[in-house]
Design a protein around this motif. Sequence first.
Motif, PDB file in Angstrom:
ATOM      1  N   LEU A 235      13.831  78.977  58.261  1.00  0.00           N
ATOM      2  CA  LEU A 235      13.714  80.396  58.005  1.00  0.00           C
ATOM      3  C   LEU A 235      12.905  80.964  59.167  1.00  0.00           C
ATOM      4  O   LEU A 235      11.794  80.485  59.440  1.00  0.00           O
ATOM      5  CB  LEU A 235      12.972  80.662  56.685  1.00  0.00           C
ATOM      6  CG  LEU A 235      12.425  82.098  56.580  1.00  0.00           C
ATOM      7  CD1 LEU A 235      13.547  83.112  56.569  1.00  0.00           C
ATOM      8  CD2 LEU A 235      11.530  82.247  55.370  1.00  0.00           C
ATOM      9  N   ILE A 236      13.461  81.938  59.861  1.00  0.00           N
ATOM     10  CA  ILE A 236      12.705  82.586  60.940  1.00  0.00           C
ATOM     11  C   ILE A 236      11.717  83.557  60.283  1.00  0.00           C
ATOM     12  O   ILE A 236      12.135  84.507  59.619  1.00  0.00           O
ATOM     13  CB  ILE A 236      13.658  83.338  61.911  1.00  0.00           C
ATOM     14  CG1 ILE A 236      14.788  82.420  62.419  1.00  0.00           C
ATOM     15  CG2 ILE A 236      12.863  83.960  63.066  1.00  0.00           C
ATOM     16  CD1 ILE A 236      14.345  81.220  63.216  1.00  0.00           C
ATOM     17  N   THR A 237      10.445  83.268  60.425  1.00  0.00           N
ATOM     18  CA  THR A 237       9.426  84.102  59.757  1.00  0.00           C
ATOM     19  C   THR A 237       8.792  85.105  60.706  1.00  0.00           C
ATOM     20  O   THR A 237       8.141  86.047  60.262  1.00  0.00           O
ATOM     21  CB  THR A 237       8.306  83.222  59.167  1.00  0.00           C
ATOM     22  OG1 THR A 237       7.826  82.362  60.198  1.00  0.00           O
ATOM     23  CG2 THR A 237       8.798  82.409  57.995  1.00  0.00           C
ATOM     24  N   ASN A 238       8.938  84.879  61.992  1.00  0.00           N
ATOM     25  CA  ASN A 238       8.286  85.762  62.982  1.00  0.00           C
ATOM     26  C   ASN A 238       9.006  85.598  64.313  1.00  0.00           C
ATOM     27  O   ASN A 238       9.621  84.557  64.561  1.00  0.00           O
ATOM     28  CB  ASN A 238       6.803  85.377  63.130  1.00  0.00           C
ATOM     29  CG  ASN A 238       6.622  83.908  63.498  1.00  0.00           C
ATOM     30  OD1 ASN A 238       6.788  83.023  62.654  1.00  0.00           O
ATOM     31  ND2 ASN A 238       6.319  83.647  64.760  1.00  0.00           N
ATOM     32  N   SER A 239       8.916  86.623  65.135  1.00  0.00           N
ATOM     33  CA  SER A 239       9.453  86.495  66.490  1.00  0.00           C
ATOM     34  C   SER A 239       8.457  85.714  67.323  1.00  0.00           C
ATOM     35  O   SER A 239       7.249  85.897  67.186  1.00  0.00           O
ATOM     36  CB  SER A 239       9.674  87.872  67.110  1.00  0.00           C
ATOM     37  OG  SER A 239      10.775  88.488  66.492  1.00  0.00           O
ATOM     38  N   ALA A 240       8.963  84.833  68.165  1.00  0.00           N
ATOM     39  CA  ALA A 240       8.086  84.012  69.007  1.00  0.00           C
ATOM     40  C   ALA A 240       8.698  83.953  70.411  1.00  0.00           C
ATOM     41  O   ALA A 240       8.990  82.890  70.955  1.00  0.00           O
ATOM     42  CB  ALA A 240       7.918  82.617  68.405  1.00  0.00           C
ATOM     43  N   THR A 241       8.911  85.139  70.978  1.00  0.00           N
ATOM     44  CA  THR A 241       9.508  85.215  72.308  1.00  0.00           C
ATOM     45  C   THR A 241       8.435  85.228  73.384  1.00  0.00           C
ATOM     46  O   THR A 241       8.733  85.056  74.567  1.00  0.00           O
ATOM     47  CB  THR A 241      10.342  86.502  72.466  1.00  0.00           C
ATOM     48  OG1 THR A 241       9.454  87.612  72.288  1.00  0.00           O
ATOM     49  CG2 THR A 241      11.454  86.576  71.427  1.00  0.00           C
ATOM     50  N   GLY A 242       7.199  85.492  72.979  1.00  0.00           N
ATOM     51  CA  GLY A 242       6.109  85.563  73.948  1.00  0.00           C
ATOM     52  C   GLY A 242       5.782  86.989  74.345  1.00  0.00           C
ATOM     53  O   GLY A 242       4.779  87.231  75.004  1.00  0.00           O
ATOM     54  N   SER A 243       6.618  87.940  73.932  1.00  0.00           N
ATOM     55  CA  SER A 243       6.313  89.331  74.315  1.00  0.00           C
ATOM     56  C   SER A 243       5.941  90.185  73.103  1.00  0.00           C
ATOM     57  O   SER A 243       5.998  91.414  73.163  1.00  0.00           O
ATOM     58  CB  SER A 243       7.493  89.936  75.077  1.00  0.00           C
ATOM     59  OG  SER A 243       8.664  89.760  74.340  1.00  0.00           O
ATOM     60  N   GLU A 244       5.551  89.534  72.007  1.00  0.00           N
ATOM     61  CA  GLU A 244       5.163  90.284  70.806  1.00  0.00           C
ATOM     62  C   GLU A 244       3.861  91.049  71.081  1.00  0.00           C
ATOM     63  O   GLU A 244       2.943  90.507  71.711  1.00  0.00           O
ATOM     64  CB  GLU A 244       4.917  89.334  69.614  1.00  0.00           C
ATOM     65  CG  GLU A 244       6.159  88.706  69.017  1.00  0.00           C
ATOM     66  CD  GLU A 244       6.892  87.743  69.922  1.00  0.00           C
ATOM     67  OE1 GLU A 244       6.213  87.002  70.665  1.00  0.00           O
ATOM     68  OE2 GLU A 244       8.127  87.743  69.912  1.00  0.00           O
ATOM     69  N   ALA A 245       3.789  92.283  70.570  1.00  0.00           N
ATOM     70  CA  ALA A 245       2.557  93.055  70.721  1.00  0.00           C
ATOM     71  C   ALA A 245       1.454  92.471  69.836  1.00  0.00           C
ATOM     72  O   ALA A 245       0.313  92.324  70.258  1.00  0.00           O
ATOM     73  CB  ALA A 245       2.816  94.518  70.360  1.00  0.00           C
ATOM     74  N   ALA A 246       1.840  92.121  68.594  1.00  0.00           N
ATOM     75  CA  ALA A 246       0.829  91.604  67.654  1.00  0.00           C
ATOM     76  C   ALA A 246       0.913  90.082  67.610  1.00  0.00           C
ATOM     77  O   ALA A 246       1.996  89.504  67.761  1.00  0.00           O
ATOM     78  CB  ALA A 246       1.090  92.167  66.264  1.00  0.00           C
ATOM     79  N   VAL A 248       0.953  86.419  65.907  1.00  0.00           N
ATOM     80  CA  VAL A 248       1.466  85.865  64.651  1.00  0.00           C
ATOM     81  C   VAL A 248       0.298  85.317  63.830  1.00  0.00           C
ATOM     82  O   VAL A 248      -0.721  84.907  64.380  1.00  0.00           O
ATOM     83  CB  VAL A 248       2.498  84.757  64.954  1.00  0.00           C
ATOM     84  CG1 VAL A 248       1.924  83.701  65.855  1.00  0.00           C
ATOM     85  CG2 VAL A 248       3.050  84.117  63.679  1.00  0.00           C
ATOM     86  N   ASN A 249       0.459  85.341  62.504  1.00  0.00           N
ATOM     87  CA  ASN A 249      -0.544  84.675  61.653  1.00  0.00           C
ATOM     88  C   ASN A 249       0.142  84.070  60.432  1.00  0.00           C
ATOM     89  O   ASN A 249       1.290  84.405  60.113  1.00  0.00           O
ATOM     90  CB  ASN A 249      -1.670  85.643  61.274  1.00  0.00           C
ATOM     91  CG  ASN A 249      -1.132  86.821  60.489  1.00  0.00           C
ATOM     92  OD1 ASN A 249      -0.599  86.657  59.400  1.00  0.00           O
ATOM     93  ND2 ASN A 249      -1.240  88.020  61.063  1.00  0.00           N
ATOM     94  N   HIS A 250      -0.564  83.195  59.743  1.00  0.00           N
ATOM     95  CA  HIS A 250       0.031  82.442  58.632  1.00  0.00           C
ATOM     96  C   HIS A 250       0.439  83.370  57.481  1.00  0.00           C
ATOM     97  O   HIS A 250       1.451  83.138  56.811  1.00  0.00           O
ATOM     98  CB  HIS A 250      -0.964  81.372  58.163  1.00  0.00           C
ATOM     99  CG  HIS A 250      -0.405  80.400  57.178  1.00  0.00           C
ATOM    100  ND1 HIS A 250       0.752  79.667  57.415  1.00  0.00           N
ATOM    101  CD2 HIS A 250      -0.804  80.027  55.939  1.00  0.00           C
ATOM    102  CE1 HIS A 250       1.012  78.899  56.363  1.00  0.00           C
ATOM    103  NE2 HIS A 250       0.088  79.095  55.452  1.00  0.00           N
ATOM    104  N   ALA A 251      -0.332  84.468  57.286  1.00  0.00           N
ATOM    105  CA  ALA A 251       0.002  85.407  56.205  1.00  0.00           C
ATOM    106  C   ALA A 251       1.371  86.042  56.459  1.00  0.00           C
ATOM    107  O   ALA A 251       2.174  86.219  55.534  1.00  0.00           O
ATOM    108  CB  ALA A 251      -1.083  86.474  56.106  1.00  0.00           C
ATOM    109  N   GLU A 252       1.655  86.354  57.727  1.00  0.00           N
ATOM    110  CA  GLU A 252       2.954  86.934  58.083  1.00  0.00           C
ATOM    111  C   GLU A 252       4.067  85.931  57.776  1.00  0.00           C
ATOM    112  O   GLU A 252       5.122  86.280  57.225  1.00  0.00           O
ATOM    113  CB  GLU A 252       2.942  87.281  59.588  1.00  0.00           C
ATOM    114  CG  GLU A 252       4.262  87.803  60.121  1.00  0.00           C
ATOM    115  CD  GLU A 252       4.259  87.969  61.655  1.00  0.00           C
ATOM    116  OE1 GLU A 252       3.251  87.625  62.315  1.00  0.00           O
ATOM    117  OE2 GLU A 252       5.285  88.440  62.177  1.00  0.00           O
ATOM    118  N   VAL A 253       3.818  84.679  58.118  1.00  0.00           N
ATOM    119  CA  VAL A 253       4.798  83.624  57.860  1.00  0.00           C
ATOM    120  C   VAL A 253       5.108  83.559  56.366  1.00  0.00           C
ATOM    121  O   VAL A 253       6.268  83.554  55.935  1.00  0.00           O
ATOM    122  CB  VAL A 253       4.253  82.266  58.384  1.00  0.00           C
ATOM    123  CG1 VAL A 253       5.094  81.103  57.898  1.00  0.00           C
ATOM    124  CG2 VAL A 253       4.180  82.287  59.918  1.00  0.00           C
TER     125      VAL A 253
END
Length: 278
Positions: A235-246, A248-253
């Motif tokens: 399941l893709i829980t977050n974008s991980a392209t390296g250009s995210e403004a914010a 990532v954190n476990h709560a988002e996941v």
Amino acid sequence: MLYDQVVEATQAIQQHTEVKPALAIILGSGLGDLANEIRDAVAIPYSEIPHFAQSTVVGHAGRLLIGTLSGVPVVAMQGRFHFYEGHPVHLTTLPVRVMRLLGAETLIVSNAAGGVNPAYLPGHFMLLRDHIYMPGLAGGSPLVGPHDERLGERFPAVGKAYDAELRALAHEVADRYPEITLHEGVYTMVAGPSYETPAELAFLRTIGTDAVGMSTAPEVVVARQVGMRVLGISLITNSATGSEAAEVNHAEVLSTADAVRTKFANLVMGIVERIGAQ
Ligand code: HPA
């Protein structure tokens, strides 16, 4: 000996139920809800199973469920063990050996992952077509150590680890749900537990990664050593392209996983039903 530990754990579980599971399921971060769909389930806390580690991560319950899902006898791990928790890697994969000895011939393994491929967005799913097992390439495989014939081959092949027929079947099920986006791609396992830097994500993309996570590859390697068919779902829980403004954190996941739990349950139950009909 690892083999004796596997046998002891298996026998302890068999004291609780007569069900012989045909299929094993590992539920990833926040995806444990599917366990509620298992009928007549016997739930065994990991603390009651000899040689099982304890899962220590928020969002991961720690119990084994044995019952019936979509008419198929299953054993499911609600919560898994990660290398980053400090467990020796061969213990993180011990449950796979146990589930095989209980009778499971097929493994459906799920995880939460970051979308390195920019088209793989939070809430989308990805079938694993292949993996890059970073710690495994560098000596962290669960198969490292003295070899015991009873555990399987010394040098198992993993070139076709992710069963093409099961992937085709999963796509057919997903096609029934217009709200489900199901990609296929390469999952890279990193050891974690820190998330990746932008430079690391750029590197992972260059080497062919579509999604990145901290689990699954060790379990799949062991599943292949013991001869199981494998279907892997991220399941893709977050974008991980390296250009995210914010960051990532476990709560988002966990909140992405929570938002898609019905889709995930429908997808997996549909797949299990089809496997049961084979
Ligand atoms: N990186 C590594 N593991 C993960 C991620 C991530 O972005 N998201 C969920 N698990």
